[in-house]
Motif scaffolding. Structure first.
Motif, short mmCIF file in Angstrom:
data_model
loop_
_atom_site.label_atom_id
_atom_site.label_comp_id
_atom_site.label_asym_id
_atom_site.label_seq_id
_atom_site.Cartn_x
_atom_site.Cartn_y
_atom_site.Cartn_z
N ARG A 89 5.49 12.34 -9.68
CA ARG A 89 5.34 13.34 -10.73
C ARG A 89 5.19 12.70 -12.11
O ARG A 89 4.45 13.19 -12.97
N ALA A 90 5.90 11.59 -12.33
CA ALA A 90 5.84 10.94 -13.64
C ALA A 90 4.43 10.44 -13.93
O ALA A 90 3.89 10.66 -15.03
N LEU A 91 3.81 9.77 -12.95
CA LEU A 91 2.45 9.29 -13.17
C LEU A 91 1.47 10.44 -13.28
O LEU A 91 0.53 10.39 -14.08
N HIS A 92 1.71 11.49 -12.50
CA HIS A 92 0.83 12.66 -12.58
C HIS A 92 0.88 13.26 -13.98
O HIS A 92 -0.16 13.68 -14.52
N LEU A 93 2.05 13.28 -14.59
CA LEU A 93 2.16 13.81 -15.95
C LEU A 93 1.51 12.89 -16.97
O LEU A 93 0.74 13.33 -17.83
N LEU A 94 1.80 11.58 -16.87
CA LEU A 94 1.25 10.64 -17.83
C LEU A 94 -0.27 10.54 -17.73
O LEU A 94 -0.96 10.38 -18.75
N ALA A 95 -0.79 10.60 -16.51
CA ALA A 95 -2.22 10.41 -16.29
C ALA A 95 -3.00 11.71 -16.36
O ALA A 95 -4.20 11.71 -16.07
N HIS A 96 -2.35 12.80 -16.69
CA HIS A 96 -3.11 14.04 -16.89
C HIS A 96 -4.00 13.87 -18.12
O HIS A 96 -3.58 13.30 -19.13
N ARG A 127 0.83 -1.21 0.00
CA ARG A 127 0.00 0.00 0.00
C ARG A 127 0.86 1.26 0.00
O ARG A 127 0.55 2.23 -0.69
N ARG A 128 1.95 1.23 0.78
CA ARG A 128 2.84 2.39 0.79
C ARG A 128 3.50 2.60 -0.57
O ARG A 128 3.60 3.74 -1.05
N ALA A 129 3.95 1.53 -1.19
CA ALA A 129 4.57 1.64 -2.51
C ALA A 129 3.57 2.14 -3.54
O ALA A 129 3.90 2.97 -4.40
N THR A 130 2.34 1.65 -3.46
CA THR A 130 1.30 2.10 -4.38
C THR A 130 1.00 3.57 -4.17
O THR A 130 0.82 4.33 -5.14
N GLY A 131 0.96 4.00 -2.93
CA GLY A 131 0.71 5.41 -2.65
C GLY A 131 1.81 6.30 -3.20
O GLY A 131 1.53 7.38 -3.74
N ARG A 132 3.06 5.86 -3.05
CA ARG A 132 4.17 6.65 -3.60
C ARG A 132 4.07 6.74 -5.12
O ARG A 132 4.35 7.80 -5.71
N LEU A 133 3.69 5.64 -5.75
CA LEU A 133 3.54 5.66 -7.20
C LEU A 133 2.42 6.61 -7.63
O LEU A 133 2.57 7.38 -8.59
N LEU A 134 1.30 6.58 -6.92
CA LEU A 134 0.18 7.44 -7.27
C LEU A 134 0.52 8.92 -7.09
O LEU A 134 -0.03 9.77 -7.79
N LEU A 167 -10.04 10.47 -16.82
CA LEU A 167 -11.34 11.14 -16.95
C LEU A 167 -12.35 10.62 -15.94
O LEU A 167 -13.03 11.41 -15.28
N ALA A 168 -12.48 9.31 -15.84
CA ALA A 168 -13.61 8.76 -15.10
C ALA A 168 -13.22 7.67 -14.12
O ALA A 168 -14.10 6.95 -13.63
N GLY A 169 -11.94 7.54 -13.80
CA GLY A 169 -11.52 6.47 -12.92
C GLY A 169 -12.00 6.65 -11.49
O GLY A 169 -11.80 7.72 -10.90
N PRO A 170 -12.61 5.63 -10.89
CA PRO A 170 -13.00 5.71 -9.48
C PRO A 170 -11.82 5.49 -8.53
O PRO A 170 -11.94 5.73 -7.33
N ASP A 171 -10.70 5.01 -9.05
CA ASP A 171 -9.52 4.78 -8.22
C ASP A 171 -8.93 6.11 -7.75
O ASP A 171 -9.11 7.14 -8.40
N PRO A 172 -8.21 6.10 -6.63
CA PRO A 172 -7.58 7.34 -6.15
C PRO A 172 -6.58 7.87 -7.16
O PRO A 172 -5.81 7.11 -7.75
N ALA A 173 -6.62 9.18 -7.37
CA ALA A 173 -5.71 9.84 -8.31
C ALA A 173 -5.36 11.21 -7.75
O ALA A 173 -6.06 12.18 -8.01
N PRO A 174 -4.31 11.29 -6.94
CA PRO A 174 -3.94 12.58 -6.35
C PRO A 174 -3.71 13.64 -7.42
O PRO A 174 -3.17 13.36 -8.49
#
Length: 282
Positions: free
Chosen positions: A118-125, A108-115, A174-181
């Motif tokens: 910055r890289a994921l934030h850029l790709l998932a924008h 869970r901690r590793a998943t939180g760090r990934l979420l 756009l519509a993911g119910p998963d957490p996305a900081p």
């Protein structure tokens, strides 16, 4: 809307056992079901149904439709499923939320760090994901990449993975119910959806109008078949975009609302000529 909407690869259907592409899909479905059963708090069956629907669409795309080798219309249908419709079902299955519910604290901690990265934030924008999907489609249609992928199985499969990943990122942004900081607001997401839909429609029309020369580099082409594929791309994309818009507004409407403080009103009292105080009431 997205890059997975088109790619006809003649000759690849006969390579390898017909069931082999279905193996990863079966693994995705099986792992998810095991995690859902393991969730002691009770996993939402609607999420499970959405995930299995996405896996079923993937199975159709890489199974029956994947056996077609010479018809651009069949491959168009394959990639509409692979990169536009299946990702939406997978996203609505909320696999990250399920992972966080059943995994140990270290995961869970590793998943939180990934979420939060910055890289994921850029790709998932939403804007980046729209460029990856629609831009990937334009790259395939307007360059010799299409013809090369017909001759190189490794490139063929790499493009499939790109289409699926880009489609998933776009649907999740756009519509993911998963957490996305740090997910952008509704206006940005709607704008990205409209922009991607417009780009997808323009490319479909351009392919229809230039079916004699697009995609470039092909030595054997059937312009009428590509025109029919472009029509399927256009109308099938409209359907996928409509479903994505419905999911977007449904997810936004049902999102958890943060409790808002009640407004503070200032009431001036005049109980006594000497009392000129201001009382705060909530």
């Amino acid at each position: 809307m997205t890059g997975p909407a088109v790619l006809a690869h003649g000759g690849h259907a006969a390579e390898g056992p017909g069931w082999l592409p279905l193996f990863p899909v079966v693994v995705l479905a099986g792992v998810y079901l095991l995690a859902a059963v393991r969730d002691q708090r009770g996993w939402d069956h609607r999420r499970t149904a959405a995930w299995l629907a996405g896996c079923a669409l993937l199975a159709v795309a890489v199974g029956p439709l994947g056996q077609l080798s010479d018809d651009p219309r069949g491959h168009m249908a394959q990639h509409l499923l692979l990169g536009m419709l299946a990702p939406l079902g997978l996203v609505l299955g909320a696999p990250v939320t399920l992972l966080l519910r059943v995994s140990p604290p270290s995961v869970r901690r590793a998943t939180g760090r990934l979420l939060r990265s910055r890289a994921l934030h850029l790709l998932a924008h939403p804007v980046t994901a729209a460029l990856l999907t629609t831009g990937g489609l334009a790259l395939v249609l307007l360059t010799p990449l299409y013809a090369r992928a017909e001759q190189q199985p490794a490139l063929h499969h790499a493009l499939h993975l790109h289409y699926l990943a880009a489609g998933y990122l776009f649907a999740w942004s756009l519509a993911g119910p998963d957490p996305a900081p740090r997910r952008p607001g509704l206006a940005v997401r709607i704008g990205a959806l409209i922009g991607a839909a417009a780009g997808h429609s323009v490319l479909a029309k351009y392919l229809y109008a230039h079916a004699e020369t697009l995609p470039p580099g092909l030595t054997d082409r059937d312009p009428e078949a590509f025109r029919s594929a472009a029509q399927l791309m256009y109308y099938g994309g409209d359907l996928a975009e409509l479903l994505l818009a419905v999911a977007l507004f449904a997810t936004w409407y049902t999102r958890p609302r943060r409790s808002r403080p009640r407004p503070v009103r200032l009431i001036k009292t005049f109980a006594s000529p000497k009392d000129d105080s201001v009382t705060r009431t909530s």
